[in-house]
Design an enzyme around this catalytic site. Structure first.
Site, PDB file in Angstrom:
ATOM      1  N   SER A 173      59.134  32.953  -7.615  1.00  0.00           N
ATOM      2  CA  SER A 173      59.574  34.038  -6.737  1.00  0.00           C
ATOM      3  C   SER A 173      58.577  34.224  -5.611  1.00  0.00           C
ATOM      4  O   SER A 173      57.371  33.982  -5.773  1.00  0.00           O
ATOM      5  CB  SER A 173      59.654  35.324  -7.568  1.00  0.00           C
ATOM      6  OG  SER A 173      59.727  36.451  -6.733  1.00  0.00           O
ATOM      7  N   TYR A 207      56.030  41.793 -14.212  1.00  0.00           N
ATOM      8  CA  TYR A 207      57.038  40.762 -13.956  1.00  0.00           C
ATOM      9  C   TYR A 207      56.505  39.739 -12.954  1.00  0.00           C
ATOM     10  O   TYR A 207      56.543  38.531 -13.187  1.00  0.00           O
ATOM     11  CB  TYR A 207      58.340  41.390 -13.420  1.00  0.00           C
ATOM     12  CG  TYR A 207      59.173  40.401 -12.648  1.00  0.00           C
ATOM     13  CD1 TYR A 207      59.914  39.438 -13.319  1.00  0.00           C
ATOM     14  CD2 TYR A 207      59.169  40.388 -11.254  1.00  0.00           C
ATOM     15  CE1 TYR A 207      60.641  38.488 -12.613  1.00  0.00           C
ATOM     16  CE2 TYR A 207      59.885  39.448 -10.545  1.00  0.00           C
ATOM     17  CZ  TYR A 207      60.619  38.497 -11.220  1.00  0.00           C
ATOM     18  OH  TYR A 207      61.323  37.552 -10.516  1.00  0.00           O
ATOM     19  N   LYS A 229      55.324  35.409 -13.119  1.00  0.00           N
ATOM     20  CA  LYS A 229      55.675  34.273 -12.251  1.00  0.00           C
ATOM     21  C   LYS A 229      54.407  33.537 -11.814  1.00  0.00           C
ATOM     22  O   LYS A 229      54.356  32.306 -11.809  1.00  0.00           O
ATOM     23  CB  LYS A 229      56.481  34.751 -11.035  1.00  0.00           C
ATOM     24  CG  LYS A 229      57.865  35.272 -11.375  1.00  0.00           C
ATOM     25  CD  LYS A 229      58.747  34.199 -11.992  1.00  0.00           C
ATOM     26  CE  LYS A 229      60.081  34.702 -12.477  1.00  0.00           C
ATOM     27  NZ  LYS A 229      60.826  33.758 -13.302  1.00  0.00           N
TER      28      LYS A 229
HETATM   29  N1  UFG Z   1      66.484  49.051  -1.177  1.00  0.00           N
HETATM   30  C1  UFG Z   1      67.016  50.218  -0.694  1.00  0.00           C
HETATM   31  N2  UFG Z   1      67.849  50.917  -1.507  1.00  0.00           N
HETATM   32  C2  UFG Z   1      68.185  50.521  -2.760  1.00  0.00           C
HETATM   33  C3  UFG Z   1      67.642  49.294  -3.248  1.00  0.00           C
HETATM   34  C4  UFG Z   1      66.782  48.591  -2.422  1.00  0.00           C
HETATM   35  O1  UFG Z   1      66.734  50.618   0.437  1.00  0.00           O
HETATM   36  O2  UFG Z   1      68.949  51.207  -3.442  1.00  0.00           O
HETATM   37  C5  UFG Z   1      65.595  48.247  -0.314  1.00  0.00           C
HETATM   38  C6  UFG Z   1      64.217  48.036  -0.896  1.00  0.00           C
HETATM   39  O3  UFG Z   1      63.368  49.092  -0.554  1.00  0.00           O
HETATM   40  C7  UFG Z   1      63.829  46.711  -0.242  1.00  0.00           C
HETATM   41  C8  UFG Z   1      65.137  45.977  -0.062  1.00  0.00           C
HETATM   42  O4  UFG Z   1      66.143  46.964  -0.179  1.00  0.00           O
HETATM   43  O5  UFG Z   1      63.303  46.953   1.024  1.00  0.00           O
HETATM   44  C9  UFG Z   1      65.385  44.934  -1.134  1.00  0.00           C
HETATM   45  O6  UFG Z   1      65.192  45.513  -2.394  1.00  0.00           O
HETATM   46  P1  UFG Z   1      65.609  44.770  -3.738  1.00  0.00           P
HETATM   47  O7  UFG Z   1      65.299  45.686  -4.863  1.00  0.00           O
HETATM   48  O8  UFG Z   1      66.989  44.256  -3.631  1.00  0.00           O
HETATM   49  O9  UFG Z   1      64.659  43.511  -3.756  1.00  0.00           O
HETATM   50  P2  UFG Z   1      63.068  43.439  -3.738  1.00  0.00           P
HETATM   51  O10 UFG Z   1      62.694  42.735  -2.501  1.00  0.00           O
HETATM   52  O11 UFG Z   1      62.428  44.714  -4.024  1.00  0.00           O
HETATM   53  O12 UFG Z   1      62.875  42.572  -5.047  1.00  0.00           O
HETATM   54  C10 UFG Z   1      62.715  41.221  -4.964  1.00  0.00           C
HETATM   55  C11 UFG Z   1      63.226  40.546  -6.228  1.00  0.00           C
HETATM   56  C12 UFG Z   1      62.305  40.764  -7.377  1.00  0.00           C
HETATM   57  C13 UFG Z   1      60.867  40.556  -6.989  1.00  0.00           C
HETATM   58  C14 UFG Z   1      60.524  41.408  -5.818  1.00  0.00           C
HETATM   59  C15 UFG Z   1      59.098  41.225  -5.394  1.00  0.00           C
HETATM   60  O13 UFG Z   1      64.520  41.002  -6.569  1.00  0.00           O
HETATM   61  O14 UFG Z   1      62.640  39.846  -8.385  1.00  0.00           O
HETATM   62  O15 UFG Z   1      61.351  41.019  -4.739  1.00  0.00           O
HETATM   63  O16 UFG Z   1      58.715  42.133  -4.443  1.00  0.00           O
HETATM   64  F1  UFG Z   1      60.004  40.879  -7.973  1.00  0.00           F
END
Ligand code: UFG
Length: 340
Positions: free
Chosen positions: A127, A152, A156
């Protein structure tokens, strides 16, 4: 004779799409999955798309005896794609030992089996989380990794290190880690896709459930970041494009094209997209409105990350192909299919 590939976690989100692409490319697939975060009905979707029902074994690979028994039963495996792992960032903060035990033990059991049963080839699900908040964007494979933000994420990083060290000590093993950016979307047939349990943590399933009327509104976590529109930036990669990166990686291993016996690649689009741009693109692609409000930042979020994909494009001969609009439309069509 077809080359047989073991896909661990093959009924999961990325796993199921990869099984389809492998079968479409002429591989024989056997899935090992403990169904802890997926459903057996996913096999129906895979069969409906590809015309082939893959062999399936319910097994917990983090248990040494179960893993050993699996490999004794299934001879002739040429390569393994190891997806099976726990992946909820928040849960990993609450239950670190569960994450370390599950994610590390299953990898180590598989590596032992590769030696014992002479299976030389492995593709591992890593990741972009291993980069943390990088000092410079976009991130290349030479960008230094940073201390993980969650247990988590740390699994990785540690798994990559276990693979690197095992490759160093075992010249006969050949391994590739793929560092995924943010996988989204669903198969264009809407027969397989993401199946979040409970309230989704990730942006796209929360968004599609909101538009489907299952949630009142989407919270945009922060608009005061140092980005053009103030919301966070990620590199959203279509899950089918991502699945295809696994197929070319398997080909690279089987055809002995590696430059060294452990390689790692960024798998993204190379384009940074903000949360607000996701909403805009979704509305354009589907004609639906996304009810949303701006709220405070989410703890642990990094401000922005996106990939430099030139190395993986060149070395793997792979490139993401789908547009963001078509990817978001596929996510929406999957949500509609689920609600039927
Ligand atoms: N977000 C929102 N509202 C929500 C959900 C997410 O605004 O309800 C935003 C988050 O703040 C972020 C973006 O959407 O800016 C993406 O969020 P996600 O949760 O979809 O994904 P992440 O980038 O946080 O997570 C990903 C992977 C994980 C990994 C992580 C590492 O899904 O497996 O990156 O930072 F661990």
């Amino acid at each position: 004779m077809k080359n047989k590939v073991l896909v661990t976690g093959g009924t999961g989100f990325i796993g199921s799409h990869t099984v389809v692409e492998l079968q479409n490319s002429g591989y024989e697939v056997v899935i090992a999955d403990n169904l802890s975060n997926s459903k057996i009905e996913v096999l129906d979707g895979i069969e409906a798309i590809s015309g082939v029902r893959p062999l399936f074994e319910k097994v917990d690979l983090s248990k040494e005896n179960e893993c050993g028994d699996f490999f004794k039963k299934h001879a002739g495996i040429k390569a393994i794609i190891h997806f099976a792992a726990s992946k909820a960032v928040g849960e990993s903060v609450e239950k670190p030992l569960l994450y370390y035990r599950n994610n590390l033990n299953s990898l180590m059991n598989i590596l032992e089996a590769m030696k014992e049963f002479s299976i030389p080839n492995l593709v591992f699900s890593s990741s972009c989380t291993v980069y943390g908040q990088p000092d410079k964007l976009p991130v290349t494979e030479a960008t230094p990794r940073k201390e993980a933000e969650s247990p988590y994420g740390n699994t990785k990083t540690i798994c990559e290190d276990i693979i690197r060290d095992t490759a160093k000590a075992n010249a006969q093993l050949k391994m590739i880690a793929l560092r995924y950016f943010n996988p989204i979307g669903a198969h264009p047939s809407a027969k397989i896709g993401e199946l979040p349990l409970g309230v989704p943590n990730n942006l796209i399933p929360f968004l599609t459930q909101t538009v489907a009327g299952m949630r009142p509104e989407l919270s945009v976590f922060g608009n005061d970041y140092n980005t053009a529109d103030g919301s966070c930036i990620r590199d959203y990669i279509n899950v089918v494009d991502l699945a295809k990166a696994h197929v070319v990686s398997i080909g690279r291993l089987l055809e002995d094209k590696q430059k060294s016996n452990y390689e790692f690649f960024n798998v993204g689009t190379g384009k940074g997209v903000s949360v607000l741009e996701i909403i805009e693109s979704f509305e354009r692609a589907t004609g639906e409105k996304v009810p949303h409000k701006i709220v405070g930042r989410r703890a642990g979020d990094i401000e922005q990350i996106y990939a430099d994909t030139s190395f993986s494009n060149r070395e793997l001969g792979w490139k993401s192909g789908k547009t963001l609009d078509e990817t978001l439309l596929s996510a929406w069509n999957w949500q509609l299919a689920l609600n039927k």
